[in-house]
Design an enzyme around this catalytic site. Structure first.
Site, PDB file in Angstrom:
ATOM      1  N   PHE A 288      47.438  41.239  40.083  1.00  0.00           N
ATOM      2  CA  PHE A 288      46.803  41.798  38.887  1.00  0.00           C
ATOM      3  C   PHE A 288      46.345  43.211  39.224  1.00  0.00           C
ATOM      4  O   PHE A 288      45.498  43.408  40.082  1.00  0.00           O
ATOM      5  CB  PHE A 288      45.613  40.952  38.437  1.00  0.00           C
ATOM      6  N   GLU A 289      46.934  44.184  38.545  1.00  0.00           N
ATOM      7  CA  GLU A 289      46.600  45.596  38.736  1.00  0.00           C
ATOM      8  C   GLU A 289      45.773  46.066  37.547  1.00  0.00           C
ATOM      9  O   GLU A 289      46.282  46.203  36.446  1.00  0.00           O
ATOM     10  CB  GLU A 289      47.888  46.428  38.837  1.00  0.00           C
ATOM     11  N   MET A 290      44.490  46.321  37.778  1.00  0.00           N
ATOM     12  CA  MET A 290      43.649  46.834  36.705  1.00  0.00           C
ATOM     13  C   MET A 290      43.754  48.360  36.634  1.00  0.00           C
ATOM     14  O   MET A 290      44.084  49.020  37.606  1.00  0.00           O
ATOM     15  CB  MET A 290      42.198  46.415  36.909  1.00  0.00           C
ATOM     16  N   GLU A 359      49.896  48.596  43.798  1.00  0.00           N
ATOM     17  CA  GLU A 359      50.245  47.666  44.877  1.00  0.00           C
ATOM     18  C   GLU A 359      50.789  48.324  46.132  1.00  0.00           C
ATOM     19  O   GLU A 359      50.347  48.030  47.230  1.00  0.00           O
ATOM     20  CB  GLU A 359      51.271  46.671  44.338  1.00  0.00           C
TER      21      GLU A 359
END
Length: 359
Positions: A288-290, A359
């Protein structure tokens, strides 16, 4: 071979309490298209939790919570203890691990994880915690988070008394360590493997990161992006369970009305956490990349501090929804068909392309 896990029924009252954690009113479109999307608003690291404040917080929560146990799994390059918060009521229950701040300049996920740890200590959550084990690694890279590193931080742009760096003190990206022999990993990664992955039977993992500010869908800025393992050697059943984990998060965030998620355009290398962990241990993993980082050398990668509140709420919503879905077994029947049409996010500015975007 993993032993079978039982799924018990979460009480309605407990589910309602968990749901209440993320119902605070937010403006429509706040995360995706809110203020300061260009990263030019004030950025002060002094408002972020320091390593010392985190340790103090965790110890106070442990003293207050019967179900919480802290464990030191090792030390960072600079000798800081690496903490794990554990809620393990029954080893037979399914277990989820939340991993934050492999990259020291990605801190809002950690702020959300700490808030979630506090909420897990309320008596009203007992019905949930009886049915699922939760392990939280709230700050894997404390040296980077404190800017206590063996390289220059002069080009980092945030104000506030300290810089936060992506790499650890040795200038190594901890999210590129996952295909190495454990004995030669960086101290932080080695501690995670030796004293978490090798010690506990983990079924699900969410690896929480931050990407830059300019990723968008249909010219609308996203609040984050998600991705399952894409390495060809990961077991298909593990990939399917990873997609289920992502489905829980997607449906939760989309239902709020203020979040917008895209598909992360990530690599297939097994040196990356979501791939390497899934391949090595058969754990269902989700990246999960906020949106927006806490510090960086690139101004377009950093989001202004007025965005902190709703991004932290997005992190809490992610943890909340997955814990509940695993506890009541609804993760087994969640609709994963959205993955077939979820578009890849695209950057609005070309200079943000590349590894440093997330990431």
């Amino acid at each position: 071979m993993k032993k079978s896990k039982k799924f018990l029924t979460v009480t309605l009252a407990s589910a309602m309490v968990f749901g209440a954690l993320t119902t605070a009113a937010l403006p429509v479109g706040a995360v995706g298209n809110g203020p300061n999307y260009n990263g030019n608003e004030s950025i002060r690291t002094s408002i972020l939790t320091t390593y010392e404040e985190m340790v103090d917080f965790l110890k106070k929560q442990e003293a207050r919570q019967a179900n919480l146990e802290l464990e030191v799994i090792g030390q960072s390059v600079k000798g800081r203890d690496l903490y794990v918060a554990k809620f393990i009521t029954n080893p037979e229950n399914p277990t989820i691990l939340f991993l934050t701040q492999q990259h020291g300049n990605e801190q809002l996920a950690t702020e959300g994880a700490l808030e979630f740890i506090k909420h897990l200590g309320t008596n009203k959550t007992k019905g949930v915690l009886d049915n699922v084990n939760v392990i939280v690694v709230p700050m894997l890279n404390p040296d980077g988070a404190m800017g206590d590193v063996n390289f220059s931080t002069d080009n980092y742009i945030a104000d506030g008394g300290r810089h936060l760096t992506r790499a650890n003190a040795n200038n190594v990206d901890l999210n590129r360590e996952h295909n190495k022999d454990i004995s030669v990993m960086e101290p932080e990664a080695r501690a995670l493997y030796e004293n978490v992955f090798e010690k506990y039977e983990i079924d699900y993992l969410i690896d929480l990161h931050h990407q830059g500010t300019q990723s968008a869908l249909d010219n609308k800025y996203v609040s984050g992006s998600i991705l399952y393992p894409t390495n060809g050697e990961v077991d298909p059943h593990v990939i399917e369970n990873s997609k289920k984990l992502g489905a829980v998060v997607y449906h939760e965030i989309e239902s709020k009305g203020w979040g917008l998620l895209g598909k992360y355009n990530g690599g297939s290398g097994d040196n990356i956490g979501r791939n390497g962990i899934a391949k090595r241990y058969g754990i269902a993993t989700l990246l999960f990349e906020m949106r927006g980082m806490s510090d960086h050398t690139n101004p377009s990668a950093v989001l202004g501090q007025k965005s902190n509140g709703y991004l932290i709420k997005q992190s809490i919503a992610t943890l909340d929804s997955t814990v509940r879905a695993i506890a009541d077994g609804s993760i087994e029947t969640v609709d994963t068909s959205f993955w077939e049409t979820l578009p890849f996010q695209r950057n609005k500015v070309a200079e943000e392309e590349g590894e440093e975007d997330g990431e």
